[in-house]
Design a protein around this motif. Structure first.
Motif, mmCIF file in Angstrom:
data_model
loop_
_atom_site.group_PDB
_atom_site.id
_atom_site.type_symbol
_atom_site.label_atom_id
_atom_site.label_comp_id
_atom_site.label_asym_id
_atom_site.label_seq_id
_atom_site.Cartn_x
_atom_site.Cartn_y
_atom_site.Cartn_z
ATOM 1 N N SER A 18 -64.702 43.179 96.360
ATOM 2 C CA SER A 18 -63.345 43.426 96.865
ATOM 3 C C SER A 18 -62.743 42.137 97.396
ATOM 4 O O SER A 18 -63.456 41.276 97.927
ATOM 5 C CB SER A 18 -63.394 44.464 97.986
ATOM 6 O OG SER A 18 -63.792 45.711 97.473
ATOM 7 N N GLU A 22 -56.194 39.148 93.901
ATOM 8 C CA GLU A 22 -56.527 40.474 93.383
ATOM 9 C C GLU A 22 -56.695 40.481 91.865
ATOM 10 O O GLU A 22 -57.509 41.248 91.329
ATOM 11 C CB GLU A 22 -55.455 41.495 93.784
ATOM 12 C CG GLU A 22 -55.463 41.771 95.279
ATOM 13 C CD GLU A 22 -54.517 42.908 95.644
ATOM 14 O OE1 GLU A 22 -54.422 43.888 94.871
ATOM 15 O OE2 GLU A 22 -53.873 42.801 96.713
ATOM 16 N N THR A 23 -55.907 39.662 91.181
ATOM 17 C CA THR A 23 -56.039 39.573 89.724
ATOM 18 C C THR A 23 -57.497 39.291 89.339
ATOM 19 O O THR A 23 -58.095 39.971 88.485
ATOM 20 C CB THR A 23 -55.151 38.428 89.194
ATOM 21 O OG1 THR A 23 -53.826 38.616 89.688
ATOM 22 C CG2 THR A 23 -55.147 38.399 87.678
ATOM 23 N N LYS A 37 -60.216 42.093 90.689
ATOM 24 C CA LYS A 37 -60.394 43.306 89.883
ATOM 25 C C LYS A 37 -61.320 43.052 88.700
ATOM 26 O O LYS A 37 -62.168 43.894 88.358
ATOM 27 C CB LYS A 37 -59.039 43.803 89.385
ATOM 28 C CG LYS A 37 -58.254 44.534 90.472
ATOM 29 C CD LYS A 37 -56.854 44.893 89.993
ATOM 30 C CE LYS A 37 -55.982 45.348 91.158
ATOM 31 N NZ LYS A 37 -54.548 45.185 90.839
ATOM 32 N N GLN A 73 -64.821 42.825 90.006
ATOM 33 C CA GLN A 73 -65.326 44.148 90.360
ATOM 34 C C GLN A 73 -65.820 44.894 89.112
ATOM 35 O O GLN A 73 -66.904 45.486 89.120
ATOM 36 C CB GLN A 73 -64.207 44.967 91.042
ATOM 37 C CG GLN A 73 -64.552 46.430 91.329
ATOM 38 C CD GLN A 73 -65.364 46.623 92.602
ATOM 39 O OE1 GLN A 73 -65.498 45.699 93.398
ATOM 40 N NE2 GLN A 73 -65.936 47.803 92.766
ATOM 41 N N SER A 74 -65.007 44.845 88.047
ATOM 42 C CA SER A 74 -65.394 45.601 86.849
ATOM 43 C C SER A 74 -66.707 45.055 86.291
ATOM 44 O O SER A 74 -67.556 45.812 85.821
ATOM 45 C CB SER A 74 -64.269 45.571 85.814
ATOM 46 O OG SER A 74 -64.155 44.272 85.278
ATOM 47 N N TYR A 105 -63.933 49.332 95.297
ATOM 48 C CA TYR A 105 -62.911 48.304 95.461
ATOM 49 C C TYR A 105 -61.997 48.682 96.626
ATOM 50 O O TYR A 105 -61.531 49.810 96.733
ATOM 51 C CB TYR A 105 -62.107 48.229 94.158
ATOM 52 C CG TYR A 105 -61.128 47.080 94.097
ATOM 53 C CD1 TYR A 105 -61.563 45.794 93.776
ATOM 54 C CD2 TYR A 105 -59.776 47.289 94.328
ATOM 55 C CE1 TYR A 105 -60.666 44.742 93.688
ATOM 56 C CE2 TYR A 105 -58.868 46.241 94.251
ATOM 57 C CZ TYR A 105 -59.317 44.960 93.936
ATOM 58 O OH TYR A 105 -58.432 43.918 93.848
#
Lengths: 438, 438, 438, 438
Positions: C158, C282-283, C286, C289-290, C332
């Motif tokens: 996160s 954040e771009t 994410k 995170q994936s 997240y």
């Protein structure tokens, strides 16, 4: 007259009836009166004769708040919460007038040349500082010596100094804000006050030990849920000499500016009053002492003794001086220093000045007490007043008769204050606070 | 009625005409009135029906000092320095009464069993804490849910908490002395205050960041030439929950005792008021939100829009919310926390409680401002009030019709406050300060 | 390699053998090495490929004092009082290198164009601030994204921020004097320190609640019979964003200057280190995170589980997270904020940056503990490291394959830092403190 | 011998060679030696004769750190950073021994009955307080009078007092915590120190003006990112008399306890040393003065004059006393008070004590300076020492010959210390700090 003034007990700068009565008495006696001296309504001079030498005598007038009292040895206010003559200025003024008139009569009878000039000086107490303004406005120009006295619980004419002092208010301004919702937007004016106090308390370690610094917080915020945007602290500083006082003052201003800088606030200040230390004049003091010894102390009647013993029981002290002190004359001693301050200080830096105190109060009675008020309104006070009046009159006579005294006193003053001395009032250009007792 | 109360603008515990008018209105509508609740002359309850469920509605009354204002968009006091309804309690009270009467009529028309009970609650502002005393005296015993609302500049029914808080005065006593002649005999009470403040300021680093502690010095000495023998500091402390507040309070008491010990003074304290944080109840809040959405926001007339735009120019802010906010309903959100404190907090710990706010004020107008007073006295305020009245009435109806709501709300409260909770007023056994606005 | 570096446990800026080993490994793998980056002997870059895009990976190296420990679940220092990898930088460096080499091999095998650039970054801990100097000297110019990771007790990618911070020493100089014989001639440098602290403690009420200010007095005078002429206080300030930090810093400087002014002392200051807050992207987060979810968490063997349960008994906490946390991936979440500070902050303001943490430590083990050192030296740590290496490698691959990521990440950064942003190191023009661990 | 001891310049309690040499000299002269007095290895007595009266003479030994200097009028350390006899104790010891031996020879030649007893007293400087322990352990029991002297820059035997004093360390203990992540869990020990200091600084206004209180912070935390769990402040307090000192001490302890209470910390203290004020004995002082006048001052040779004028140029003062002061004897004066403290104070409360100072240093040279060390190592110092030796010897002779002196001196002491006096060491039951100079 002392009894009448004692009953009126008028506050500083408001001594309207008192000054009227004094002027009348002196006018009746052949003195020429000037009123409104230095722009102060109740200040006056009363002059007899002309030309050199010029001998001045001080006469005070004002009373103190909360000390109203009947002339009895137990607490009993004449007017609840009213003013009272706790410093004996009713005697001070009347005694000085008696001295002035006595000298005038002697001059007249002997055909003595010269001038006797009585100063009706208002507002000695608290933030009054009456004589400071008289000095600043030149009211003592051309005077050769100043004689004065003060009520007390003993008879003494030793040269004694007082502390120079200055009183000022420091006003801090910050930014108000909701103390819970947005304290970060506030700047507390009280923070400014506390930071100043903090640095002053640190400074205490680093000043000469005779220095005195004391403060109270006059305004510390209204309600605790709002960051206060205004706060006010009052400072008094004192020092045995005016130069030392000025040094402390300069440092005090720095703590104020620093406190504002460090807390995000702003500060301004207002001087309320400022007094020089008394410069004693030994030349005059020795003369005064010899006359005091001639005049002698006060003998109590049986009734007075009974009053004295009664009133002494109301004083919470285990070490009262003996009642017999009222009858004695204190030996001459140098280097006396009272921790109090007086506006006679300013006078003493511009004219050679000498004073004495006499036992108008029963030994052991402190100044500014109801007990002092009681004594000031009965025979013990009046007897003490007459000792003072006689001593001052005899000293004035000596000065007229001994032409060497004035030059010697002047030389002593010149030496004491130093070569480059120029009088500057510690009150700056502030107007007399005519309404400080309203 | 809202207009009349707005004109009276009566202070806390002195809402005599206001309470009279409210009681009359409710009595006329068939409610049974109980006056002098919890020993507070202006507190009352108005009850209709009997038996379970018991739905309470709060109705506030008091105005704020210094905010008197005409219903105009520019500053123009109705009474110079007078009270004004800067928190909209004229609307609060009136709107709640409208809701209560509407519910009563619905109950009557439908033959619904149960009780609707309106609480006339005085003195929410400042040190009033009216509801604290009502709770302490058991005035909410037997009530199943409490509904209330508050004027604002938006329409929202999200569950939101407030800060628990406590206000207290600490009085230090020292020993007076002449500050120049005998400072060593004095013990400054102001030293006590400053030492306490110092230790509290150190403590700021060591509390959770949501804690708020703020103080003002109410008495900091009279005159700087006397060591002050009395000084007083007022403290407000706040914390998101009452347990945390109690911890801070315990530590605050220690700083006071320590300050006294370390400065040779003594200290005593008096709690002025104390409020619990609001425990939001999501069960009820969701119901309130759905009804608020049904009722909808406020549409301005052209005239109202003009008023709104005019009054917004008097607010010094670069980030005003849009005027259209008045017409919108805020989305439901959790974990809201206002930095303010309210005596609804105490109620919410003993009865499941839900409230809403409506846009009685033009968006961007803060509470406790003359602008809020102006809005509270004209049509914008009245429209906002009606949104609240309808929403509360609909919510009460839902609660009557949905028997699962009250048990769910009660279970939620029981869980939130913990198993061993016993309500103890933060004001201790202090009597209601009925004269705090006199 | 992780084991070898773990054994060396070299301090900040002294990671000589560690950097040598890392460079050798990368050189062997076909990377081109640049040493002595930004004038720091142990800093290096290892580059493969050329041209856009340029993907950077951070690799840390330094250990912590006093944490030496064998890879055992009970306290047992390898070297008494020695350094230990309590923040897992042995894994950090090694894992990043594994990722870089994996990406390089993939690029080579697929014929991908672009650059992979590993940064060997020394001295993250304490006053090191290694990356601050790399950023200031332009070592990250031309890099499109930065990927990094950090050991932890859970698996999370996160976006999370940290506190901007600054550490500085304030040196006060006064005037020495015999503290009994002539204290009035002295000016205490310690007074300066205490006055500064006092005003800072007042300031705590008036900063946003997330601000942190803490200080220690490093030098407070030598002997109490001399007024100290030198005193020194060290301050750390922290704030969630660098602009807020700069505001606090400006106010702090004012308290220092004010303290000097108000105590008759002088002050100078030296910034020891300063770090930006981390700007999360954040771009990139994410994407990270994936990939983390693809790679999955850590499964313990029976032996590892036994180690985990044993070592958890040494932690004094009643609320340890479950051991199963090591196998899970945290969901997240936005708006994370750690109260710690890191020199990755500076990097994140000049290049879009994303990081992750993996469960190299048994759940419940805090950073900077001997328990963390133990985990970092055995299979649990190595497994966590491999999760990180794989996730970073997969994320780099995604960025090579998805041409829209870099422009989106860059646009997000540009918006977050504002239009007129120019990077200025909080450490000013100070040289890297290469000897801070000597 | 003075030259030899001067070269050794041994620190307090480590005067091993010095005490050896002194004992040897006295033993050779027929004195009986007792070593290890009061458990102090370097303390000794040397006794001649027996029975009443018993006349004691003090002989000091220890040097000062950092003052090593050659016997030259310009700064030139013999050993860089080494010890030097900046207080002239090399002369003190030697001169006293010369006096003791002279008296013994006179007694022997005249057949005088009685005892002469020389005390080799170590560690007068700093926290040594050697004589405090000798007094506490009864080493002065049975002695009738004590004579001593001290190097200086003038010749004086006036009765003079010193300040009673006490040095103590206050150790505060708090709770460590990460200063950013969990400051609310920390309790700063430094807060305790600062709160104590704050209250002490407030107290300064409320102590008699001769009081001295000074402090340094010895430990103020290690690193600013951890709330410090240990901090230490050292206090010295002084007062003209031991009762006043004890009052201040009691109040100081309260500020410490209060600071701990108010900051959530704990405190303990350790007294490092404590000294009584010197009680001057006029009976003995007058005798000493008359003998000093008989012996007369010091005449410089041309060479000495040249040295004197040279070394005076190194002193930064605009008001040096005249060189001729070395040849003069100061007139007898009462009420002298030095702001320093000395362990002779304790002796003077249990035995009637008199001392003198002689011009071993060029007028204008301060104690504890390299200039004093230089003088102490050349002929000027030796001449001053001989003036002291002769004066003490003559005074001892007078006491033997005038039987009324001892009873009169004893009566004076009894009166001065008050009827219910019991000696209690200010160092409590602390052991001599034999390693304070290690």
């Amino acid at each position: 007259m002392a009894e009448q003034i004692w009953k009126w007990a008028e506050p500083g700068y408001l001594e309207n009836k008192t000054t009227q009565l004094m002027q009348q008495e002196l006018s009746n006696a052949g003195f020429s009166i000037q009123t409104g001296v230095a722009g102060i309504p109740t200040a006056f001079t009363a002059t007899y004769g002309s030309g050199s030498p010029v001998i001045g005598i001080l006469a005070e007038m004002d009373a103190l708040p909360g000390l109203s009292q009947k002339p009895l040895p137990t607490r009993d206010p004449a007017v609840e919460g009213g003013y009272g003559h706790g410093c004996g200025h009713n005697l001070f003024g009347t005694g000085s007038i008696a001295a002035a008139i006595a000298v005038k009569e002697w001059m007249q009878s002997k055909g003595i040349k010269g001038t006797i000039k009585l100063y009706g000086t208002p507002a000695e107490e608290g933030a009054g500082g009456g004589k400071t303004y008289l000095v600043r406005e030149g009211a003592f120009n051309g005077v050769d010596v100043i004689l004065h006295w003060h009520p007390g619980d003993r008879n003494s004419a030793s040269p004694s100094s007082s502390l120079a002092y200055k009183v000022a208010t420091f006003s801090f301004r910050g930014q108000a804000a909701h103390a819970a919702a947005a304290p970060e937007k506030g700047r507390s004016a009280l923070d400014g006050v506390e930071a100043m106090n903090f640095m002053v308390n640190l400074m205490r370690e680093h000043v000469s030990q005779e220095t005195r610094i004391h403060y109270v917080i006059k305004k510390g915020g209204l309600t605790s849920n709002i960051v206060p945007d205004y706060a006010e602290v009052e400072y008094t500083i004192r020092h045995p000499n005016v130069n030392g006082l000025n040094d402390i003052w300069t440092r005090l201003l720095k703590t104020a500016d620093a406190a504002a800088m460090g807390t995000g606030t702003t500060v301004s200040h207002e001087v309320l009053t400022g007094l020089y230390n008394v410069l004693p004049n030994e030349t005059l003091a020795k003369l005064m002492q010899s006359n005091l010894e001639k005049v002698g102390g006060i003998q109590y009647t049986a009734e007075e003794l009974s009053f004295a013993e009664k009133i002494r029981t109301s004083v919470a002290s285990t070490s009262l001086p003996p009642v017999a002190q009222a009858a004695a004359i204190e030996p001459y001693a140098l280097n006396g220093l009272t921790s109090a301050s007086t506006d006679v200080g300013d006078v003493s830096w511009v004219v050679p000045t000498a004073g004495l105190s006499t036992a108008t109060w029963v030994p052991g009675i402190p100044a500014h007490s109801w007990q002092a008020v009681a004594c000031d309104g009965m025979s013990i006070g009046y007897k003490g007043m007459m000792v003072a009046a006689k001593t001052i009159a005899l000293t004035a006579v000596d000065i007229f008769l001994q032409p060497g005294v004035i030059p010697a006193a002047a030389a002593e003053l010149a030496k004491a204050r130093g070569g480059d001395f120029i009088y500057q009032s510690l009150a700056g250009d502030r107007k007399p606070p005519l309404d400080y007792r309203k």
